[in-house]
Design an enzyme around this catalytic site. Structure first.
Site, PDB file in Angstrom:
ATOM      1  N   ALA A   1      -3.825  15.059   5.438  1.00 58.77           N
ATOM      2  CA  ALA A   1      -3.538  13.771   6.088  1.00 58.77           C
ATOM      3  C   ALA A   1      -2.503  13.014   5.271  1.00 58.77           C
ATOM      4  O   ALA A   1      -2.623  12.931   4.045  1.00 58.77           O
ATOM      5  CB  ALA A   1      -4.820  12.951   6.184  1.00 58.77           C
TER       6      ALA A   1
ATOM      7  N   LYS B   1      -9.756  -0.551  -5.338  1.00 60.78           N
ATOM      8  CA  LYS B   1      -9.730   0.121  -4.038  1.00 60.78           C
ATOM      9  C   LYS B   1     -11.011   0.880  -3.751  1.00 60.78           C
ATOM     10  O   LYS B   1     -11.465   1.683  -4.567  1.00 60.78           O
ATOM     11  CB  LYS B   1      -8.547   1.109  -4.034  1.00 60.78           C
ATOM     12  CG  LYS B   1      -8.456   2.013  -2.832  1.00 60.78           C
ATOM     13  CD  LYS B   1      -7.929   1.284  -1.595  1.00 60.78           C
ATOM     14  CE  LYS B   1      -8.048   2.156  -0.360  1.00 60.78           C
ATOM     15  NZ  LYS B   1      -6.806   2.790   0.040  1.00 60.78           N
TER      16      LYS B   1
ATOM     17  N   HIS C   1     -10.410   1.162   2.243  1.00 65.57           N
ATOM     18  CA  HIS C   1     -10.183   2.198   3.254  1.00 65.57           C
ATOM     19  C   HIS C   1     -11.389   2.114   4.178  1.00 65.57           C
ATOM     20  O   HIS C   1     -12.488   2.542   3.808  1.00 65.57           O
ATOM     21  CB  HIS C   1     -10.063   3.589   2.611  1.00 65.57           C
ATOM     22  CG  HIS C   1      -9.776   4.664   3.614  1.00 65.57           C
ATOM     23  ND1 HIS C   1      -8.583   5.346   3.668  1.00 65.57           N
ATOM     24  CD2 HIS C   1     -10.523   5.148   4.644  1.00 65.57           C
ATOM     25  CE1 HIS C   1      -8.604   6.209   4.678  1.00 65.57           C
ATOM     26  NE2 HIS C   1      -9.779   6.106   5.279  1.00 65.57           N
TER      27      HIS C   1
ATOM     28  N   ASP D   1       1.507   2.769   3.527  1.00 64.27           N
ATOM     29  CA  ASP D   1       0.666   3.957   3.347  1.00 64.27           C
ATOM     30  C   ASP D   1       1.507   5.226   3.294  1.00 64.27           C
ATOM     31  O   ASP D   1       1.062   6.292   3.712  1.00 64.27           O
ATOM     32  CB  ASP D   1      -0.414   4.066   4.426  1.00 64.27           C
ATOM     33  CG  ASP D   1      -1.563   4.956   3.975  1.00 64.27           C
ATOM     34  OD1 ASP D   1      -1.650   5.284   2.779  1.00 64.27           O
ATOM     35  OD2 ASP D   1      -2.382   5.352   4.837  1.00 64.27           O
TER      36      ASP D   1
ATOM     37  N   LEU E   1      -4.776   9.487   7.927  1.00 63.28           N
ATOM     38  CA  LEU E   1      -6.088   8.835   8.022  1.00 63.28           C
ATOM     39  C   LEU E   1      -5.978   7.385   7.581  1.00 63.28           C
ATOM     40  O   LEU E   1      -5.335   7.129   6.551  1.00 63.28           O
ATOM     41  CB  LEU E   1      -7.118   9.571   7.150  1.00 63.28           C
ATOM     42  CG  LEU E   1      -7.559  10.926   7.717  1.00 63.28           C
ATOM     43  CD1 LEU E   1      -8.380  11.689   6.691  1.00 63.28           C
ATOM     44  CD2 LEU E   1      -8.371  10.738   9.008  1.00 63.28           C
TER      45      LEU E   1
ATOM     46  N   HIS F   1       3.285  14.771   1.315  1.00 64.14           N
ATOM     47  CA  HIS F   1       2.647  16.075   1.060  1.00 64.14           C
ATOM     48  C   HIS F   1       3.710  17.147   1.249  1.00 64.14           C
ATOM     49  O   HIS F   1       4.534  17.039   2.174  1.00 64.14           O
ATOM     50  CB  HIS F   1       1.514  16.341   2.062  1.00 64.14           C
ATOM     51  CG  HIS F   1       0.307  15.489   1.884  1.00 64.14           C
ATOM     52  ND1 HIS F   1      -0.662  15.756   0.940  1.00 64.14           N
ATOM     53  CD2 HIS F   1      -0.085  14.365   2.513  1.00 64.14           C
ATOM     54  CE1 HIS F   1      -1.605  14.837   1.013  1.00 64.14           C
ATOM     55  NE2 HIS F   1      -1.294  13.967   1.957  1.00 64.14           N
TER      56      HIS F   1
ATOM     57  N   HIS G   1       0.862  -1.207   0.000  1.00 64.53           N
ATOM     58  CA  HIS G   1       0.000   0.000   0.000  1.00 64.53           C
ATOM     59  C   HIS G   1       0.884   1.237   0.000  1.00 64.53           C
ATOM     60  O   HIS G   1       1.488   1.572   1.027  1.00 64.53           O
ATOM     61  CB  HIS G   1      -0.903   0.005   1.244  1.00 64.53           C
ATOM     62  CG  HIS G   1      -1.857   1.171   1.280  1.00 64.53           C
ATOM     63  ND1 HIS G   1      -3.213   1.004   1.486  1.00 64.53           N
ATOM     64  CD2 HIS G   1      -1.668   2.501   1.151  1.00 64.53           C
ATOM     65  CE1 HIS G   1      -3.800   2.190   1.476  1.00 64.53           C
ATOM     66  NE2 HIS G   1      -2.873   3.126   1.285  1.00 64.53           N
TER      67      HIS G   1
ATOM     68  N   HIS H   1      -4.429  -0.542   6.105  1.00 66.03           N
ATOM     69  CA  HIS H   1      -3.910   0.303   7.196  1.00 66.03           C
ATOM     70  C   HIS H   1      -4.805   0.295   8.434  1.00 66.03           C
ATOM     71  O   HIS H   1      -5.321   1.333   8.843  1.00 66.03           O
ATOM     72  CB  HIS H   1      -3.646   1.742   6.716  1.00 66.03           C
ATOM     73  CG  HIS H   1      -4.703   2.364   5.855  1.00 66.03           C
ATOM     74  ND1 HIS H   1      -6.040   2.404   6.195  1.00 66.03           N
ATOM     75  CD2 HIS H   1      -4.615   2.970   4.647  1.00 66.03           C
ATOM     76  CE1 HIS H   1      -6.703   3.017   5.234  1.00 66.03           C
ATOM     77  NE2 HIS H   1      -5.876   3.365   4.282  1.00 66.03           N
TER      78      HIS H   1
ATOM     79  N   HIS I   1       1.418   5.452  -1.781  1.00 62.15           N
ATOM     80  CA  HIS I   1       1.002   6.574  -2.639  1.00 62.15           C
ATOM     81  C   HIS I   1       2.252   7.124  -3.310  1.00 62.15           C
ATOM     82  O   HIS I   1       3.122   7.682  -2.633  1.00 62.15           O
ATOM     83  CB  HIS I   1       0.336   7.670  -1.803  1.00 62.15           C
ATOM     84  CG  HIS I   1      -0.901   7.199  -1.112  1.00 62.15           C
ATOM     85  ND1 HIS I   1      -2.153   7.340  -1.664  1.00 62.15           N
ATOM     86  CD2 HIS I   1      -1.073   6.544   0.058  1.00 62.15           C
ATOM     87  CE1 HIS I   1      -3.049   6.804  -0.849  1.00 62.15           C
ATOM     88  NE2 HIS I   1      -2.429   6.308   0.204  1.00 62.15           N
ATOM     89  N   LEU I   2       2.326   6.971  -4.635  1.00 66.22           N
ATOM     90  CA  LEU I   2       3.509   7.475  -5.363  1.00 66.22           C
ATOM     91  C   LEU I   2       3.245   8.811  -6.047  1.00 66.22           C
ATOM     92  O   LEU I   2       4.162   9.412  -6.608  1.00 66.22           O
ATOM     93  CB  LEU I   2       3.968   6.440  -6.400  1.00 66.22           C
ATOM     94  CG  LEU I   2       4.498   5.115  -5.818  1.00 66.22           C
ATOM     95  CD1 LEU I   2       4.894   4.157  -6.946  1.00 66.22           C
ATOM     96  CD2 LEU I   2       5.681   5.340  -4.881  1.00 66.22           C
ATOM     97  N   ARG I   3       1.978   9.284  -6.000  1.00 65.41           N
ATOM     98  CA  ARG I   3       1.632  10.574  -6.619  1.00 65.41           C
ATOM     99  C   ARG I   3       1.938  10.582  -8.116  1.00 65.41           C
ATOM    100  O   ARG I   3       2.003   9.551  -8.755  1.00 65.41           O
ATOM    101  CB  ARG I   3       2.345  11.747  -5.910  1.00 65.41           C
ATOM    102  CG  ARG I   3       2.226  11.750  -4.391  1.00 65.41           C
ATOM    103  CD  ARG I   3       0.796  11.785  -3.893  1.00 65.41           C
ATOM    104  NE  ARG I   3       0.736  12.092  -2.469  1.00 65.41           N
ATOM    105  CZ  ARG I   3      -0.244  11.706  -1.672  1.00 65.41           C
ATOM    106  NH1 ARG I   3      -1.264  10.994  -2.139  1.00 65.41           N
ATOM    107  NH2 ARG I   3      -0.242  12.027  -0.412  1.00 65.41           N
TER     108      ARG I   3
ATOM    109  N   ASN J   1      -5.456   7.232  -5.967  1.00 67.12           N
ATOM    110  CA  ASN J   1      -6.159   8.494  -5.645  1.00 67.12           C
ATOM    111  C   ASN J   1      -5.412   9.715  -6.177  1.00 67.12           C
ATOM    112  O   ASN J   1      -5.061  10.632  -5.450  1.00 67.12           O
ATOM    113  CB  ASN J   1      -6.419   8.616  -4.135  1.00 67.12           C
ATOM    114  CG  ASN J   1      -5.142   8.664  -3.297  1.00 67.12           C
ATOM    115  OD1 ASN J   1      -4.106   8.128  -3.681  1.00 67.12           O
ATOM    116  ND2 ASN J   1      -5.214   9.309  -2.146  1.00 67.12           N
TER     117      ASN J   1
HETATM  118  O1  DOR Z   1      -3.268   9.789   5.554  1.00 62.87           O
HETATM  119  C1  DOR Z   1      -3.639   9.455   4.438  1.00 62.87           C
HETATM  120  N1  DOR Z   1      -3.098   9.994   3.321  1.00 62.87           N
HETATM  121  N2  DOR Z   1      -4.617   8.557   4.318  1.00 62.87           N
HETATM  122  C2  DOR Z   1      -5.161   8.254   3.140  1.00 62.87           C
HETATM  123  O2  DOR Z   1      -6.060   7.450   3.116  1.00 62.87           O
HETATM  124  C3  DOR Z   1      -4.717   8.943   1.915  1.00 62.87           C
HETATM  125  C4  DOR Z   1      -3.362   9.459   2.041  1.00 62.87           C
HETATM  126  C5  DOR Z   1      -2.993  10.449   0.954  1.00 62.87           C
HETATM  127  O3  DOR Z   1      -3.260  10.171  -0.220  1.00 62.87           O
HETATM  128  O4  DOR Z   1      -2.409  11.484   1.288  1.00 62.87           O
HETATM  129 ZN    ZN Z   2      -3.304   5.103   1.634  1.00 61.87          ZN
END
Ligand code: DOR
Ligand code: ZN
Length: 346
Positions: free
Chosen positions: A265, A101, A138, A249, A221, A253, A15, A176, A17-19, A43
């Protein structure tokens, strides 16, 4: 293997997030340095809802992997209300989608296009069950009358237990997890129900977010919960049960989006993820269980081969920078400014 050197099969991150864009280019090397494969979250803006979009995103990720490094991104589809089951099945059959997802609408970052009622994706779940495509969740309700610290436990009652009952042959990953309730639910469910656990939910409880003042870089989150929940997660992670496996996860940011009057988050842990897990397993006197959690149970659940190469960790100092300059901004990594007691050699 002595206690000062740990050699394990190369882990995978189930799990992450690579953006996209410059941030993708900056963070992919961190994940690819430690992990052989990763389940990549969809996402983005706009979200990845088609096989064509996932294939194009996979190409962009592969282009960001440094030369000489082997890394396989495993793509996911972002489920939306009334999504076409045929698109999922086709993408899965073509080897583009590994899983799909569920983001409940408005549960977290870039989830506005998420699912408003799980019954709207029941035809998709039917198709996924038929073809053996994993369903990643989620697990938080979004109802404003539900306290944010209760949203995961209430999700189990209001949604998850019904989905499990209605689709008994569906592979589900409860992503998560953050509560004892989730640990107990997964333990009590059949072998098709598993969960990922992040390094940060093993390391911090909700008080850490307020230690000496508000700590936006520890906000994610689902939000961290009470100590009793953290202890339940640690016990599950080191238990040797194949139902619990690694998923960071990691969610970068820019520092300004975290240190804001409405901070985002997400915790960025990719650069030192395996060192953080090693710290937890060491503290729990369970270093011999790290390989199962990090490198065996994930592929076994997904029905994928184990990685053949090995990584080495040695006891020694890893100094985590307070900030990392990435993609023209700064990102504060998890454990920023701390020294960890394990070093990733490669
Ligand atoms: O803390 C989080 N950040 N929880 C998520 O479910 C998404 C993630 C994000 O994409 O920043
Ligand atoms: Zn996530």
């Amino acid at each position: 293997m002595n206690a000062e050197t740990l050699v394990i099969r190369r882990p995978d991150d189930w799990h992450v997030h690579l953006r996209d864009g410059a941030m993708l280019a900056a963070v992919t090397p961190h994940t690819a340095r430690q992990f052989a494969r990763a389940i990549v979250m969809p996402n983005l803006k706009p979200p990845v809802t088609t096989a064509a979009a996932a294939a194009a995103y996979r190409d962009r990720i592969r282009a960001a992997v440094p030369a000489g490094v082997t890394f396989e991104p495993l793509m996911t589809c972002y489920l939306v209300d009334h999504i076409d089951p045929d698109e999922l099945v086709r993408g899965f059959a073509e080897g583009i989608f590994t899983a799909a997802k569920l983001y409940p609408a408005h549960a977290t970052t870039n989830s506005a296009a998420g699912v408003t009622d799980v019954r709207h994706i029941y035809p998709a779940l039917e198709a996924m069950q038929r073809v053996g495509m994993p369903f990643l969740i989620h697990g938080e309700v979004t109802d404003h009358d539900v306290d944010i610290f209760d949203r995961e436990a209430v999700f189990i009652e209001r949604t998850l237990q019904h989905v499990v009952a209605d689709f008994p042959a569906l592979k589900i990953v409860f992503e998560h997890i953050t509560t004892r309730d989730a640990v107990q639910f997964v333990e009590g469910a059949g072998p098709l129900i598993a969960a990922t656990i992040t390094p940060h939910h093993l390391a911090i409880n909700r008080s850490a977010m307020f230690e000496g003042g508000i700590r936006p870089h520890l906000y994610c989150l689902p939000v961290a919960k009470r100590e009793v929940h953290r202890l339940a997660l640690r016990a599950a992670a080191v238990s040797g049960s194949p139902k619990f496996f690694l998923g960071t996860d990691s969610a970068p940011h820019p520092v300004g989006d975290k240190e804001s009057d409405c901070g985002c988050a997400g915790i960025y842990n990719a650069p030192f993820a395996i060192e953080s897990y090693a710290k937890t397993f060491d503290e729990e006197r369970a270093l011999d269980r790290l390989e199962g959690f990090a490198s065996l149970f994930g592929p076994q659940f997904y029905g994928l081969p184990l990685n053949e190469d090995r990584i080495t960790l040695v006891r020694g100092e890893t100094i985590v920078p307070a900030r990392l300059a990435l993609a023209g901004t700064d990102v504060v990594p998890f454990h920023g400014g701390q020294t960890l007691g394990w070093r990733f050699v490669g």
